[in-house]
Design an enzyme around this catalytic site. Structure first.
Site, short mmCIF file in Angstrom:
data_model
loop_
_atom_site.label_atom_id
_atom_site.label_comp_id
_atom_site.label_asym_id
_atom_site.label_seq_id
_atom_site.Cartn_x
_atom_site.Cartn_y
_atom_site.Cartn_z
N ASP A 78 35.74 119.99 31.38
CA ASP A 78 36.91 119.49 30.73
C ASP A 78 37.10 118.16 30.57
O ASP A 78 37.13 117.23 31.29
CB ASP A 78 37.90 120.01 31.49
CG ASP A 78 37.88 121.64 32.01
OD1 ASP A 78 36.65 122.15 31.37
OD2 ASP A 78 38.62 121.94 32.67
N GLU B 278 43.52 128.72 31.80
CA GLU B 278 43.13 127.45 32.07
C GLU B 278 43.67 126.43 31.29
O GLU B 278 44.00 126.61 29.94
CB GLU B 278 41.58 127.26 32.50
CG GLU B 278 41.17 128.44 33.18
CD GLU B 278 39.47 128.45 33.61
OE1 GLU B 278 39.14 128.28 34.79
OE2 GLU B 278 38.69 128.03 32.56
C1 FRU Z 1 38.45 124.87 33.07
C2 FRU Z 1 38.16 124.88 34.44
C3 FRU Z 1 39.47 124.27 35.13
C4 FRU Z 1 39.21 123.74 36.36
C5 FRU Z 1 37.93 123.10 36.03
C6 FRU Z 1 36.92 123.04 37.23
O1 FRU Z 1 37.04 124.93 32.38
O2 FRU Z 1 37.89 126.01 35.03
O3 FRU Z 1 40.63 125.38 35.11
O4 FRU Z 1 40.01 122.92 36.63
O5 FRU Z 1 37.23 123.85 35.12
O6 FRU Z 1 35.78 122.47 36.87
#
Ligand code: FRU
Length: 582
Positions: free
Chosen positions: A105, A285
């Site tokens: 992300d 998310e």
């Molecule tokens: C989204 C996610 C988030 C989390 C991160 C962990 O892709 O799953 O929810 O904070 O990636 O790497």
């Protein structure tokens, strides 16, 4: 002896990469000023000559350093980013990728002091998910990026999950002062021992280069798993900070408020009604919330609440960003209609907007991780794994009976346009219709324009563009007349065995406009394609991994020859990375 000294002195002018004697010979017998000068030197006594040579070397070295320093200062910011030729095949040439290792992300997106900060989920130790930390890259134009040292490192059994950052202009947090406002990041701490996810604060007083964790972390702890991804922004009407975070498996978004970014009060919960059509498969998310003016409606502002859904990772279900258009008063969000999907492809996830909404040029810019949790661990790239999408400008406009987000590539990308591309002027007859081709000649970074007017829907079956076409592979982007759907077919696009659901056809309804016109702007970059249909009211982001000998690009249509008129064009895109020397 004198002659020898003379030769050595001459050789020291060169780069020393060839034997000295060979280099020196052109000087002998030449009556140049240099030669006279060296002859004079040869009258010096040996010791004097040695010290003179030492001095000369030192002076030459200092001058070179000075020149190098001046050039570095003059060209810094204009120069291309680091050399990224280690994986010549799938390395995108104008999408951000870290030099090596795993990335997911985008995090902490802020514009500050003329620079865009891009933090991201990063594994400093390898090319699979783990040891999550915040990687960092900076850019002046969101096109050329410079990777920076890791900003926030996993420590003491706590991983640094996704989050956001703000410029605390009024120093409400007290971490800086009003003359030098601190940057403040809110991120999720993932405590590995008990799987608790809590929200934590870090701050930076050196333009986001180094971050200090707040001593009383966490600032928000529900003693709960799956509570994550805080998005923080300033809400001027209520003069407070707002934070939204997800309860990932309860498909709930929590809203908090604060006056100092440290003490947070729960303000409301958003649980959409099933009648909105929202997907609650998998985890929710990376929420985001931002205002946009409605194009064509004087001073009407709507708020967009976006949340990603990871789908059910073992079966085929939709992943990506869904959004609601509604009202927000600083504490509560009320959705005004059905949820919609932000992107119709497989690979646009965990997107987020830059937090410069009230301070910069007024553009709302979003960027996403161009991948999908279904197969992200098996993507055949090395030594990096994970890429960002093109940054896109968002706008909100009337569409059908309601409103729709449109996305357009940032105009800064036009600076990469190189040679124009020209398709063959006349179509050839194929088994089912007609086609015009262009040989890409190994150029795999292209911007392509496709402008089609359908004159007779009844006489048209399909039109489209085949990218990276070779003897047995192609990626097809097209529109079908019978159900008026726009699609990307990557079933035969190259390496497709990363997951059972990688070889898919994605499609979405795009009805013809009244004038029968349909247009698309298509960005190809080695292993990805991003398609902006009809000004970006529909977009597709898809990864694909073709073989090396796929050099044909073909526009085709099936049905009657006169069913359409078309206009094709585009540019080769120049690379944002420096070329490695051979
Ligand atoms: C989204 C996610 C988030 C989390 C991160 C962990 O892709 O799953 O929810 O904070 O990636 O790497």
């Amino acid at each position: 002896m004198e002659n020898i000294e003379y030769h050595r002195l001459a050789a020291s002018e060169d780069d020393g990469s060839v034997p000295k004697e060979t280099k020196i010979s052109p000087w002998i017998g030449r009556k140049s000023k240099w030669k006279k000068c060296f002859r004079k030197i040869s009258y010096y006594r040996r010791s004097k000559l040695n010290s003179f040579m030492t001095l000369l070397c030192v002076v030459t070295f200092c001058c070179c350093c000075l020149v190098a320093l001046v050039l570095a200062i003059v060209f810094s910011g204009k120069s291309k980013s680091a050399t990224y030729d280690e994986t010549p095949w799938f390395r995108p040439q104008y999408h951000y990728t870290p030099k090596k290792n795993w990335m997911n992300d985008p995090n902490g997106l802020i514009y500050h002091n003329g620079e865009y900060e891009l933090y991201f989920q990063y594994n400093p130790y390898g090319s699979h998910w783990g040891h999550m930390s915040w990687g960092h890259a900076k850019s002046k134009d969101m096109v050329h990026w410079e990777q920076q040292p890791v900003a926030l490192m996993e420590a003491d059994g706590v991983m640094i999950f996704s989050g956001s950052a703000v410029v605390d202009t009024n120093n409400t947090s007290g971490f800086g002062n009003k003359t030098h406002p601190p940057l403040v990041a809110l991120y999720t701490g993932f405590v590995e021992s008990d799987k608790i996810q809590d929200q934590r604060v870090a701050y930076s007083n050196d333009n986001g280069m180094s971050w200090i964790n707040y001593e009383n972390n966490p600032v928000l702890d529900r003693h709960s798993e799956n509570f994550r991804d805080p998005k923080v922004f300033w809400h001027p009407p209520t003069k407070s900070w707002c934070m939204l975070a997800v309860l990932a498996q309860k498909h709930t978004i929590l809203f908090y408020t604060s006056v100092n970014l440290i003490d947070w009060t729960l303000a409301s919960e958003f649980i959409p009604s099933p009648s909105t059509g929202v997907s609650i498969e998998g985890n929710w998310e990376c929420p985001d919330l931002f205002p946009l003016k409605v194009i064509g409606a004087a001073n009407q502002i709507k708020w967009i609440l976006k949340v990603d859904t990871s789908g059910n990772r073992t079966e085929m279900s939709r992943t990506g960003a869904q959004y609601f258009i509604g009202e927000f008063n600083g504490t509560h969000f009320v959705a005004g209609g059905k949820s919609q999907w932000l992107d119709s492809g497989m690979d646009f996830y965990a997107s987020n907007t830059w937090n410069n909404r009230y301070s910069h040029d007024g553009r709302m810019i979003i960027i996403g991780w161009a991948c999908n949790w279904y197969y992200s661990e098996n993507i055949p790239t090395s030594p990096f794994r994970g890429m960002m999408s093109i940054p896109r400008v968002l706008s909100l406009l009337p569409y059908g009976d309601g409103l729709r987000l449109a996305q357009q590539p940032i105009q800064e990308l036009q600076s990469l346009r190189g040679d124009p591309i020209t398709f063959a002027p006349n179509p050839v007859v194929t088994a089912e219709g007609y086609a015009v081709q262009f040989n890409t000649n190994h150029v795999r970074s292209l911007e392509i324009f496709l402008n089609v007017t359908v004159l007779s829907r009844d006489e048209l079956k399909e039109f489209g563009l085949k990218l990276m076409k070779g003897p047995s592979q192609e990626l097809v982007i097209g529109w079908r007349s019978d159900d008026q759907s726009f699609f990307i077919n990557r079933t035969a696009s190259g390496i497709v065995d990363m997951a059972p659901h990688f070889p898919v056809v994605n499609c979405t309804q795009v009805p013809l406009n009244q004038d029968g016109r349909m247009w698309a702007q298509i960005f190809l970059d080695w292993c990805s394609v991003e398609v902006f249909v009809n000004g970006g009211v529909v977009t597709f982001t898809d990864l694909f991994f073709p073989d090396t000998n796929q050099d044909i690009m073909e526009f085709y249509w099936t049905g009657a020859k006169d069913a359409i008129t078309y206009d094709l064009g585009g540019y080769e895109m120049t690379s944002i990375w420096k070329k490695a020397k051979n």
